[in-house]
Design a protein around this motif. Structure first.
Motif, PDB file in Angstrom:
ATOM      1  N   LEU A  87       0.672  -1.301   0.049  1.00  0.00           N
ATOM      2  CA  LEU A  87       0.017  -0.064   0.041  1.00  0.00           C
ATOM      3  C   LEU A  87       0.701   1.202   0.062  1.00  0.00           C
ATOM      4  O   LEU A  87       0.320   2.366  -0.367  1.00  0.00           O
ATOM      5  CB  LEU A  87      -0.944   0.099   1.172  1.00  0.00           C
ATOM      6  N   LYS A  88       2.210   1.174   0.357  1.00  0.00           N
ATOM      7  CA  LYS A  88       3.076   2.311   0.442  1.00  0.00           C
ATOM      8  C   LYS A  88       3.947   2.335  -1.051  1.00  0.00           C
ATOM      9  O   LYS A  88       3.971   3.372  -1.317  1.00  0.00           O
ATOM     10  CB  LYS A  88       4.025   2.259   1.795  1.00  0.00           C
ATOM     11  N   GLN A  97       0.718  -0.683 -12.479  1.00  0.00           N
ATOM     12  CA  GLN A  97       0.965  -0.370 -11.153  1.00  0.00           C
ATOM     13  C   GLN A  97       0.090  -0.537 -10.152  1.00  0.00           C
ATOM     14  O   GLN A  97       0.249  -0.581  -8.834  1.00  0.00           O
ATOM     15  CB  GLN A  97       1.622   0.954 -11.250  1.00  0.00           C
ATOM     16  N   LEU A  98      -1.362  -0.365 -10.524  1.00  0.00           N
ATOM     17  CA  LEU A  98      -2.417  -0.092  -9.513  1.00  0.00           C
ATOM     18  C   LEU A  98      -2.678  -1.654  -8.944  1.00  0.00           C
ATOM     19  O   LEU A  98      -2.350  -2.605  -9.327  1.00  0.00           O
ATOM     20  CB  LEU A  98      -3.776   0.002 -10.462  1.00  0.00           C
ATOM     21  N   ILE A  99      -3.171  -1.233  -7.530  1.00  0.00           N
ATOM     22  CA  ILE A  99      -3.513  -2.212  -6.921  1.00  0.00           C
ATOM     23  C   ILE A  99      -4.948  -2.597  -6.551  1.00  0.00           C
ATOM     24  O   ILE A  99      -5.556  -1.472  -6.417  1.00  0.00           O
ATOM     25  CB  ILE A  99      -3.166  -1.954  -5.272  1.00  0.00           C
ATOM     26  N   PHE A 100      -5.508  -3.607  -7.008  1.00  0.00           N
ATOM     27  CA  PHE A 100      -6.825  -3.833  -7.134  1.00  0.00           C
ATOM     28  C   PHE A 100      -7.491  -4.711  -5.785  1.00  0.00           C
ATOM     29  O   PHE A 100      -6.632  -5.389  -5.062  1.00  0.00           O
ATOM     30  CB  PHE A 100      -7.080  -5.084  -8.030  1.00  0.00           C
ATOM     31  N   PRO A 101      -8.717  -4.265  -5.514  1.00  0.00           N
ATOM     32  CA  PRO A 101      -9.071  -4.978  -4.190  1.00  0.00           C
ATOM     33  C   PRO A 101      -9.627  -6.371  -4.524  1.00  0.00           C
ATOM     34  O   PRO A 101      -9.520  -6.863  -5.784  1.00  0.00           O
ATOM     35  CB  PRO A 101     -10.220  -4.095  -3.917  1.00  0.00           C
ATOM     36  N   PRO A 102      -9.988  -7.068  -3.554  1.00  0.00           N
ATOM     37  CA  PRO A 102     -10.733  -8.579  -3.930  1.00  0.00           C
ATOM     38  C   PRO A 102     -11.788  -8.505  -5.058  1.00  0.00           C
ATOM     39  O   PRO A 102     -12.385  -7.566  -5.330  1.00  0.00           O
ATOM     40  CB  PRO A 102     -11.379  -9.042  -2.487  1.00  0.00           C
ATOM     41  N   ALA A 103     -11.850  -9.678  -5.741  1.00  0.00           N
ATOM     42  CA  ALA A 103     -12.446  -9.726  -7.069  1.00  0.00           C
ATOM     43  C   ALA A 103     -14.035  -9.358  -6.579  1.00  0.00           C
ATOM     44  O   ALA A 103     -14.590  -8.518  -7.507  1.00  0.00           O
ATOM     45  CB  ALA A 103     -12.417 -10.984  -7.528  1.00  0.00           C
ATOM     46  N   LEU A 104     -14.632  -9.754  -5.645  1.00  0.00           N
ATOM     47  CA  LEU A 104     -15.948  -9.151  -5.373  1.00  0.00           C
ATOM     48  C   LEU A 104     -16.195  -7.839  -5.290  1.00  0.00           C
ATOM     49  O   LEU A 104     -17.183  -7.222  -5.825  1.00  0.00           O
ATOM     50  CB  LEU A 104     -16.366  -9.942  -3.964  1.00  0.00           C
ATOM     51  N   SER A 105     -15.084  -6.989  -4.897  1.00  0.00           N
ATOM     52  CA  SER A 105     -15.359  -5.523  -4.893  1.00  0.00           C
ATOM     53  C   SER A 105     -15.242  -5.251  -6.124  1.00  0.00           C
ATOM     54  O   SER A 105     -15.780  -3.990  -6.517  1.00  0.00           O
ATOM     55  CB  SER A 105     -14.191  -5.057  -3.953  1.00  0.00           C
ATOM     56  N   VAL A 106     -14.412  -5.851  -6.906  1.00  0.00           N
ATOM     57  CA  VAL A 106     -14.373  -5.269  -8.615  1.00  0.00           C
ATOM     58  C   VAL A 106     -15.801  -5.518  -9.020  1.00  0.00           C
ATOM     59  O   VAL A 106     -16.178  -4.861 -10.020  1.00  0.00           O
ATOM     60  CB  VAL A 106     -13.345  -6.023  -9.407  1.00  0.00           C
ATOM     61  N   GLY A 137     -16.453   6.377  -0.374  1.00  0.00           N
ATOM     62  CA  GLY A 137     -15.146   5.965  -0.703  1.00  0.00           C
ATOM     63  C   GLY A 137     -15.354   4.659  -1.677  1.00  0.00           C
ATOM     64  O   GLY A 137     -15.895   4.753  -2.707  1.00  0.00           O
ATOM     65  N   GLY A 138     -14.844   3.334  -1.300  1.00  0.00           N
ATOM     66  CA  GLY A 138     -14.836   2.287  -1.834  1.00  0.00           C
ATOM     67  C   GLY A 138     -13.738   2.202  -2.757  1.00  0.00           C
ATOM     68  O   GLY A 138     -12.674   2.960  -2.347  1.00  0.00           O
ATOM     69  N   MET A 139     -13.725   1.572  -3.781  1.00  0.00           N
ATOM     70  CA  MET A 139     -12.648   1.568  -4.856  1.00  0.00           C
ATOM     71  C   MET A 139     -12.295   2.753  -5.285  1.00  0.00           C
ATOM     72  O   MET A 139     -10.963   3.087  -5.770  1.00  0.00           O
ATOM     73  CB  MET A 139     -12.768   0.475  -5.816  1.00  0.00           C
ATOM     74  N   GLY A 140     -13.097   3.616  -5.622  1.00  0.00           N
ATOM     75  CA  GLY A 140     -12.865   4.956  -6.165  1.00  0.00           C
ATOM     76  C   GLY A 140     -12.948   5.269  -7.379  1.00  0.00           C
ATOM     77  O   GLY A 140     -12.614   6.337  -8.005  1.00  0.00           O
ATOM     78  N   VAL A 141     -13.244   4.283  -8.109  1.00  0.00           N
ATOM     79  CA  VAL A 141     -13.632   4.611  -9.736  1.00  0.00           C
ATOM     80  C   VAL A 141     -14.600   5.707 -10.107  1.00  0.00           C
ATOM     81  O   VAL A 141     -14.167   6.564 -10.670  1.00  0.00           O
ATOM     82  CB  VAL A 141     -14.386   3.371 -10.314  1.00  0.00           C
ATOM     83  N   THR A 196      -5.591   1.831  -0.244  1.00  0.00           N
ATOM     84  CA  THR A 196      -5.378   1.388  -1.640  1.00  0.00           C
ATOM     85  C   THR A 196      -6.014   2.589  -2.627  1.00  0.00           C
ATOM     86  O   THR A 196      -5.260   2.681  -3.854  1.00  0.00           O
ATOM     87  CB  THR A 196      -6.385   0.103  -1.688  1.00  0.00           C
ATOM     88  N   ALA A 197      -6.928   3.299  -2.112  1.00  0.00           N
ATOM     89  CA  ALA A 197      -7.461   4.025  -3.087  1.00  0.00           C
ATOM     90  C   ALA A 197      -6.426   5.368  -3.291  1.00  0.00           C
ATOM     91  O   ALA A 197      -6.204   5.708  -4.224  1.00  0.00           O
ATOM     92  CB  ALA A 197      -8.714   4.705  -2.496  1.00  0.00           C
ATOM     93  N   GLN A 198      -5.811   5.649  -2.117  1.00  0.00           N
ATOM     94  CA  GLN A 198      -4.764   6.862  -2.108  1.00  0.00           C
ATOM     95  C   GLN A 198      -3.615   6.081  -2.982  1.00  0.00           C
ATOM     96  O   GLN A 198      -3.107   7.284  -3.636  1.00  0.00           O
ATOM     97  CB  GLN A 198      -4.356   6.916  -0.775  1.00  0.00           C
ATOM     98  N   PHE A 199      -3.100   5.114  -2.927  1.00  0.00           N
ATOM     99  CA  PHE A 199      -2.148   4.761  -3.767  1.00  0.00           C
ATOM    100  C   PHE A 199      -2.443   4.640  -5.331  1.00  0.00           C
ATOM    101  O   PHE A 199      -1.721   5.204  -6.188  1.00  0.00           O
ATOM    102  CB  PHE A 199      -1.598   3.074  -3.308  1.00  0.00           C
ATOM    103  N   ASN A 200      -3.649   4.270  -5.540  1.00  0.00           N
ATOM    104  CA  ASN A 200      -4.258   4.159  -7.055  1.00  0.00           C
ATOM    105  C   ASN A 200      -4.248   5.720  -7.423  1.00  0.00           C
ATOM    106  O   ASN A 200      -3.779   5.907  -8.722  1.00  0.00           O
ATOM    107  CB  ASN A 200      -5.553   3.298  -7.051  1.00  0.00           C
ATOM    108  N   PHE A 201      -4.864   6.327  -6.529  1.00  0.00           N
ATOM    109  CA  PHE A 201      -5.066   7.714  -7.217  1.00  0.00           C
ATOM    110  C   PHE A 201      -3.786   8.502  -7.522  1.00  0.00           C
ATOM    111  O   PHE A 201      -3.666   9.215  -8.693  1.00  0.00           O
ATOM    112  CB  PHE A 201      -5.729   8.664  -6.193  1.00  0.00           C
ATOM    113  N   ARG A 202      -2.829   8.323  -6.708  1.00  0.00           N
ATOM    114  CA  ARG A 202      -1.449   8.743  -6.899  1.00  0.00           C
ATOM    115  C   ARG A 202      -0.863   8.295  -8.417  1.00  0.00           C
ATOM    116  O   ARG A 202      -0.080   8.866  -9.022  1.00  0.00           O
ATOM    117  CB  ARG A 202      -0.544   8.636  -5.713  1.00  0.00           C
ATOM    118  N   GLU A 203      -0.929   7.065  -8.367  1.00  0.00           N
ATOM    119  CA  GLU A 203      -0.624   6.347  -9.737  1.00  0.00           C
ATOM    120  C   GLU A 203      -1.094   6.697 -10.947  1.00  0.00           C
ATOM    121  O   GLU A 203      -0.610   7.012 -11.906  1.00  0.00           O
ATOM    122  CB  GLU A 203      -0.550   4.795  -9.664  1.00  0.00           C
TER     123      GLU A 203
END
Length: 406
Positions: free
Chosen positions: A11-12, A71-80, A106-110, A134-141
């Motif tokens: 996550l970092k 580079q993105l980190i994905f949450p569990p498949a159910l969340s997707v 919030g959530g995944m942030g899409v 996870t959302a914070q990392f993905n938004f940055r990427e």
């Protein structure tokens, strides 16, 4: 497959180059089989990486832009599976704009990622720390540095004087403490109807996303200041309902907007009406004529059963059949359009005379049997160029309308 925690180190910093290479190399493989062969991949947490592979497989069609980003980190498949698609998120983005956006769930942030493109700044609130990280990392990427992530209770933050917004967005959880699906908006988490006064202290406009299973009229009775309800369809399904609230609005006569969108969130079909228009709409009934029309699921969810007749100059087959017909082809009908080849009794011998075989697509509308039951009874294979509609006509007789696309 039970999916492990992503890990604070990821996550970092995200995944290492070796891990990303592993994910890309095996991205089309069966995740469960990868785990069973974990011993062949020394030095890797195969269970963790297999979870990423499974989530990316789920996201490949639904979130093409995100899944293409290594580079993105994905949450569990159910969340997707439960998150918005890029198509519907982009449509929501077309409804909102301003200086400040706040996403209180919030959530995944899409959704906030795409909607925030129309704002100078956005605040994202999520109570689960790992999800927020996870959302914070993905938004940055993704380069969305204008989104600020908060791990905590959004309603509490608003009560304590959070930054005023132009719009609040919320996608309340639709399951109770026992994981049972709920029917009322007030049973969702957070309880939006009970907290509208708090939310309107922060923003003059609110956009609520809900499941398409929610009853529009029940929800409208729970909400004040409701101005629009959007039923959003993508491909063949109604994907979500959107409730637009305006603090300055008065009255109860909200607009209903059925929308069928493309992969970029653009509008393919649209139909606007309100409940009073629907009640007063004139309907004409007739037997099948030259063309048959099946409204999109988003139009059916909107409840434009009568209005569609006057808007598109079509006749309805029967009160409850929700199929329409015309002598001349209708351009831009919000759904599927067919040329009628024949109308016959629901009997395979009769049907075969017109389709010349045992293969056809089958739909039932207001008919006392399910498609799978009829397929078994008629020994009918799926597919081909013919489209059969088993339905009830205005004289209450049962019929199969044989059609082809045009």
């Amino acid at each position: 497959m039970n999916q492990p925690m992503i890990g604070q180190e990821n996550l970092k910093t995200g995944f290492s180059e070796a891990e990303i290479e592993f994910i890309q190399k095996h991205k089309h493989e069966n995740a469960s089989q990868l785990i069973l062969k974990a011993g062949q991949h020394k030095g890797f947490d195969v269970k963790k990486l297999a979870a990423q592979i499974l989530s990316r497989q789920k996201a490949a069609k639904k979130l093409p832009e995100w899944s293409a980003h290594d580079q993105l980190i994905f949450p569990p498949a159910l969340s997707v599976e439960q998150c918005s698609s890029e198509a519907t998120a982009k449509y929501k983005a077309s409804l909102v704009s301003g200086q400040q956006l706040t996403d209180i769930t919030g959530g995944m942030g899409v959704d906030i990622y795409y909607m925030s493109k129309n704002f100078a700044h956005a605040d994202y609130y999520e109570q689960q720390e790992e999800v927020a990280a996870t959302a914070q990392f993905n938004f940055r990427e993704l380069g969305a540095d204008h989104i600020t992530v908060h791990s905590g209770d959004s309603l509490e933050a608003i009560r304590n004087g959070a930054k005023p917004s132009d719009w609040i967005f919320t996608d309340p959880a639709r399951r109770d403490a026992n994981k049972e699906k709920v029917v009322l908006l007030s049973d969702c988490t957070p309880d939006i109807p009970s907290n509208l006064s708090v939310l309107f202290q922060n923003a003059p406009k609110i956009l609520i996303k809900t499941s398409p299973l929610l009853d529009i009229d029940l929800a409208s009775k729970e909400l004040t200041n409701l101005v629009e309800v959007h039923t959003v369809g993508y491909e063949q399904e109604c994907k979500e309902l959107l409730f637009v609230l305006d603090k300055n609005a008065t009255g109860q006569n909200f607009k209903i907007k059925a929308r069928v969108v493309d992969s970029a969130g653009g509008i393919l079909h649209q139909l606007d009406f309100d409940r009073e228009t629907e009640r007063n709409a004139a309907v004409t009934y007739s037997d099948p004529q030259a063309y048959l029309y099946e409204p999109h699921a988003a139009v059916l969810k909107a409840g434009a059963f009568k209005s569609i007749c006057s808007i598109y100059d079509v006749n309805k087959l029967a009160v409850n059949s929700q199929l329409y017909t015309s002598d001349e082809p209708v351009t831009g009908f919000p759904g599927r359009s067919f040329k009628i080849i024949a109308v016959c009794k629901p009997d395979m011998k009769e049907i075969t005379k017109h389709i010349g075989g045992d293969k056809a697509n089958l739909t039932t509308r207001n008919f006392p049997a399910k498609p799978e039951e009829l397929r078994k009874k008629w020994k009918l294979k799926e597919g081909g160029d013919f489209y059969l509609f088993a339905t009830t006509l205005s004289d209450n007789s049962k019929a199969v309308i044989i059609t082809a696309k045009y």
